[in-house]
Design a protein around this motif. Structure first.
Motif, PDB file in Angstrom:
ATOM      1  N   LYS A   1       0.797  -1.222   0.000  1.00 22.69           N
ATOM      2  CA  LYS A   1       0.000   0.000   0.000  1.00 22.69           C
ATOM      3  C   LYS A   1       0.830   1.273   0.000  1.00 22.69           C
ATOM      4  CE  LYS A   1      -4.274  -1.408  -0.083  1.00 22.69           C
ATOM      5  NZ  LYS A   1      -5.203  -0.963  -1.157  1.00 22.69           N
ATOM      6  N   VAL A   2       2.141   1.136   0.103  1.00 23.06           N
ATOM      7  CA  VAL A   2       3.041   2.278  -0.028  1.00 23.06           C
ATOM      8  C   VAL A   2       3.615   2.257  -1.434  1.00 23.06           C
ATOM      9  CG1 VAL A   2       5.154   3.403   0.786  1.00 23.06           C
ATOM     10  CG2 VAL A   2       3.621   2.269   2.416  1.00 23.06           C
ATOM     11  N   GLY A   3       3.410   3.334  -2.172  1.00 23.70           N
ATOM     12  CA  GLY A   3       3.839   3.382  -3.564  1.00 23.70           C
ATOM     13  C   GLY A   3       4.871   4.460  -3.811  1.00 23.70           C
ATOM     14  N   VAL A   4       5.682   4.233  -4.828  1.00 23.12           N
ATOM     15  CA  VAL A   4       6.682   5.212  -5.239  1.00 23.12           C
ATOM     16  C   VAL A   4       6.520   5.461  -6.739  1.00 23.12           C
ATOM     17  CG1 VAL A   4       9.115   5.843  -5.275  1.00 23.12           C
ATOM     18  CG2 VAL A   4       8.254   4.301  -3.495  1.00 23.12           C
ATOM     19  N   LEU A   5       6.302   6.710  -7.080  1.00 22.90           N
ATOM     20  CA  LEU A   5       6.191   7.122  -8.474  1.00 22.90           C
ATOM     21  C   LEU A   5       7.530   7.700  -8.899  1.00 22.90           C
ATOM     22  CD1 LEU A   5       4.224   7.641 -10.918  1.00 22.90           C
ATOM     23  CD2 LEU A   5       3.863   9.924  -9.939  1.00 22.90           C
ATOM     24  N   LEU A   6       8.181   7.091  -9.891  1.00 18.85           N
ATOM     25  CA  LEU A   6       9.509   7.509 -10.327  1.00 18.85           C
ATOM     26  C   LEU A   6       9.428   8.083 -11.745  1.00 18.85           C
ATOM     27  CD1 LEU A   6      11.634   4.474  -9.064  1.00 18.85           C
ATOM     28  CD2 LEU A   6      11.446   6.742  -8.010  1.00 18.85           C
ATOM     29  N   ILE A   7       9.880   9.316 -11.911  1.00 17.07           N
ATOM     30  CA  ILE A   7       9.724  10.038 -13.173  1.00 17.07           C
ATOM     31  C   ILE A   7      11.099  10.248 -13.828  1.00 17.07           C
ATOM     32  CG2 ILE A   7       8.795  12.107 -14.262  1.00 17.07           C
ATOM     33  CD1 ILE A   7       7.103  12.459 -11.672  1.00 17.07           C
ATOM     34  N   HIS A   8      11.204   9.854 -15.064  1.00 16.29           N
ATOM     35  CA  HIS A   8      12.491   9.934 -15.779  1.00 16.29           C
ATOM     36  C   HIS A   8      12.832  11.359 -16.191  1.00 16.29           C
ATOM     37  CE1 HIS A   8      10.598  10.523 -19.740  1.00 16.29           C
ATOM     38  NE2 HIS A   8       9.711   9.590 -19.398  1.00 16.29           N
ATOM     39  N   GLY A   9      14.012  11.512 -16.788  1.00 16.89           N
ATOM     40  CA  GLY A   9      14.511  12.826 -17.163  1.00 16.89           C
ATOM     41  C   GLY A   9      14.127  13.256 -18.564  1.00 16.89           C
ATOM     42  N   LEU A  10      14.572  14.442 -18.933  1.00 16.52           N
ATOM     43  CA  LEU A  10      14.258  15.022 -20.232  1.00 16.52           C
ATOM     44  C   LEU A  10      14.878  14.209 -21.359  1.00 16.52           C
ATOM     45  CD1 LEU A  10      13.013  17.373 -21.823  1.00 16.52           C
ATOM     46  CD2 LEU A  10      15.142  18.636 -21.478  1.00 16.52           C
ATOM     47  N   CYS A  11      14.059  13.877 -22.352  1.00 14.91           N
ATOM     48  CA  CYS A  11      14.476  13.068 -23.506  1.00 14.91           C
ATOM     49  C   CYS A  11      14.942  11.672 -23.094  1.00 14.91           C
ATOM     50  CB  CYS A  11      15.569  13.772 -24.309  1.00 14.91           C
ATOM     51  SG  CYS A  11      15.028  15.308 -25.080  1.00 14.91           S
TER      52      CYS A  11
ATOM     53  N   GLY B   1      21.094  13.641 -27.744  1.00 16.76           N
ATOM     54  CA  GLY B   1      21.022  15.092 -27.833  1.00 16.76           C
ATOM     55  C   GLY B   1      19.677  15.614 -27.331  1.00 16.76           C
ATOM     56  N   THR B   2      19.627  16.932 -27.133  1.00 17.74           N
ATOM     57  CA  THR B   2      18.403  17.564 -26.633  1.00 17.74           C
ATOM     58  C   THR B   2      18.008  18.730 -27.519  1.00 17.74           C
ATOM     59  OG1 THR B   2      19.040  17.016 -24.359  1.00 17.74           O
ATOM     60  CG2 THR B   2      17.314  18.671 -24.647  1.00 17.74           C
ATOM     61  N   PRO B   3      16.833  18.696 -28.122  1.00 17.73           N
ATOM     62  CA  PRO B   3      16.372  19.830 -28.930  1.00 17.73           C
ATOM     63  C   PRO B   3      16.256  21.093 -28.081  1.00 17.73           C
ATOM     64  CG  PRO B   3      15.021  17.874 -29.323  1.00 17.73           C
ATOM     65  CD  PRO B   3      15.868  17.582 -28.128  1.00 17.73           C
ATOM     66  N   GLY B   4      16.612  22.227 -28.664  1.00 16.72           N
ATOM     67  CA  GLY B   4      16.559  23.487 -27.935  1.00 16.72           C
ATOM     68  C   GLY B   4      15.182  23.802 -27.386  1.00 16.72           C
ATOM     69  N   ALA B   5      14.135  23.427 -28.126  1.00 19.57           N
ATOM     70  CA  ALA B   5      12.774  23.709 -27.667  1.00 19.57           C
ATOM     71  C   ALA B   5      12.484  23.016 -26.344  1.00 19.57           C
ATOM     72  CB  ALA B   5      11.760  23.271 -28.721  1.00 19.57           C
ATOM     73  N   MET B   6      13.077  21.850 -26.142  1.00 23.91           N
ATOM     74  CA  MET B   6      12.850  21.126 -24.899  1.00 23.91           C
ATOM     75  C   MET B   6      13.571  21.782 -23.723  1.00 23.91           C
ATOM     76  SD  MET B   6      10.690  18.854 -25.745  1.00 23.91           S
ATOM     77  CE  MET B   6      10.082  20.350 -26.566  1.00 23.91           C
ATOM     78  N   LEU B   7      14.734  22.361 -23.982  1.00 26.69           N
ATOM     79  CA  LEU B   7      15.411  23.104 -22.928  1.00 26.69           C
ATOM     80  C   LEU B   7      14.635  24.366 -22.567  1.00 26.69           C
ATOM     81  CD1 LEU B   7      19.225  22.861 -23.744  1.00 26.69           C
ATOM     82  CD2 LEU B   7      17.869  21.552 -22.113  1.00 26.69           C
ATOM     83  N   LEU B   8      13.992  24.969 -23.560  1.00 25.39           N
ATOM     84  CA  LEU B   8      13.152  26.140 -23.284  1.00 25.39           C
ATOM     85  C   LEU B   8      11.965  25.733 -22.416  1.00 25.39           C
ATOM     86  CD1 LEU B   8      12.449  29.116 -23.708  1.00 25.39           C
ATOM     87  CD2 LEU B   8      11.272  28.447 -25.826  1.00 25.39           C
TER      88      LEU B   8
END
Length: 299
Positions: free
Chosen positions: A30-40, A195-202
């Motif tokens: 009943k204890v949960g952990v939501l783990l969210i990944h990084g950009l791209c 790589g990371t598109p500039g729009a995503m860094l914005l």
């Protein structure tokens, strides 16, 4: 205990063109952990930590953020609000089975976690931030990165592309070469894009700007794990968050990792510290509930 990973129904926030929904879930208590990944990135970044938490009996959910797991154009077509909505949908999903939820995230995912904590104080009981990134100011970042702060429009940001650091954010040579080979052989759906598109860094900058305005609303206990040698985000990112949150904060500084602390040389430390933090949060809530029940019974 053995942990079985099961697929969830693909999130509605993923675009139809997305090649694959890499979301996964490990059933537990009943204890949960939501783990969210990084950009791209993808949930693969969180897998080692997820398995470590699952072995402790926790339910773990690692969602794929909107636009991720598909083509580069899929990502570019999204905004930070899209990423947040897909994370919030995952929070609502895990709450169906868990009474206590700790939200954790890597890099961009940690900033989304702060948004979730501020906006869902009844659903989020703790926050775990891995390499929180407010500013992309690590020692391996190109000198011209600092000038990107002058870019305000999406059309201009779309003209730019930021390459990955040669280290890929990983100090361990063995893990780094494994990831490098996997990226070269992948279409981007399993491990993320190169790589990371500039729009995503914005969009990341806009997400951070919105998050800073919410710091005063975050009351949940918070764990921060950040490396002193982080090549993407200087340690001052972590100390800034620690200094500006009103919630109680535990800061763990790693000495032998780069940015991707969930994969790097001290990943076992990350698992251990996170497991202990989740246990403390769960125990504190259990104690509070128990005490309240006794008082009500006495009344």
């Amino acid at each position: 205990m053995s942990a079985e990973i099961t697929k969830l129904t693909p999130a509605a926030s993923l675009t139809p063109a997305a090649a694959k929904d890499t979301t996964y879930r490990i059933a537990g208590g009943k204890v949960g952990v939501l783990l969210i990944h990084g950009l791209c990135g993808t949930p693969a970044e969180m897998r080692f930590v997820a398995m470590g938490l699952a072995r402790a009996g926790y339910t773990v959910h690692c969602p794929t953020l909107a636009g991720h797991g598909g083509t580069r154009q899929d990502i570019v077509n999204t905004t930070w609000q899209d990423w947040y909505k897909s994370a919030e949908a995952a929070l609502n999903e895990i709450r169906k089975d868990c009474d206590t939820v700790i939200v954790g995230g890597l890099c961009l995912g940690s900033i989304i976690g702060l948004h979730l904590a501020a906006n869902n104080r009844d659903k989020v009981q703790g926050v775990a931030l891995f390499s929180p990134t407010l500013w992309i100011n690590g020692w391996a970042m190109p000198w011209y990165t600092k000038f990107f702060s002058l870019v305000r429009a999406r059309w201009m940001a779309n003209l730019m592309e930021f390459p990955d650091a040669a280290s890929l954010g990983i100090k361990c040579p063995r893990v780094r070469e494994f990831v490098r080979a996997a990226l070269a052989a992948s279409d981007g759906s399993d491990l993320g894009t190169v790589g990371t598109p500039g729009a995503m860094l914005l969009e990341h900058r806009r997400l951070v700007s919105a998050a800073k305005k919410l710091f005063g609303r975050i009351v949940q206990p918070t764990l921060i794990v950040h490396s002193r040698q982080d090549d993407y985000a200087n340690l001052n990112n972590a100390t800034y968050v620690q200094a500006n949150l009103t919630a109680p904060v535990d800061l763990v500084v790693l000495e032998d990792s780069y940015h991707m602390v969930t994969l790097d040389k001290e990943r076992h430390v990350v698992v251990e510290k996170t497991r202990s933090f989740v246990a403390r949060v769960a125990e504190s809530i259990g104690t509070t509930v128990g005490a309240s029940a006794e008082v009500m019974a006495a009344a």
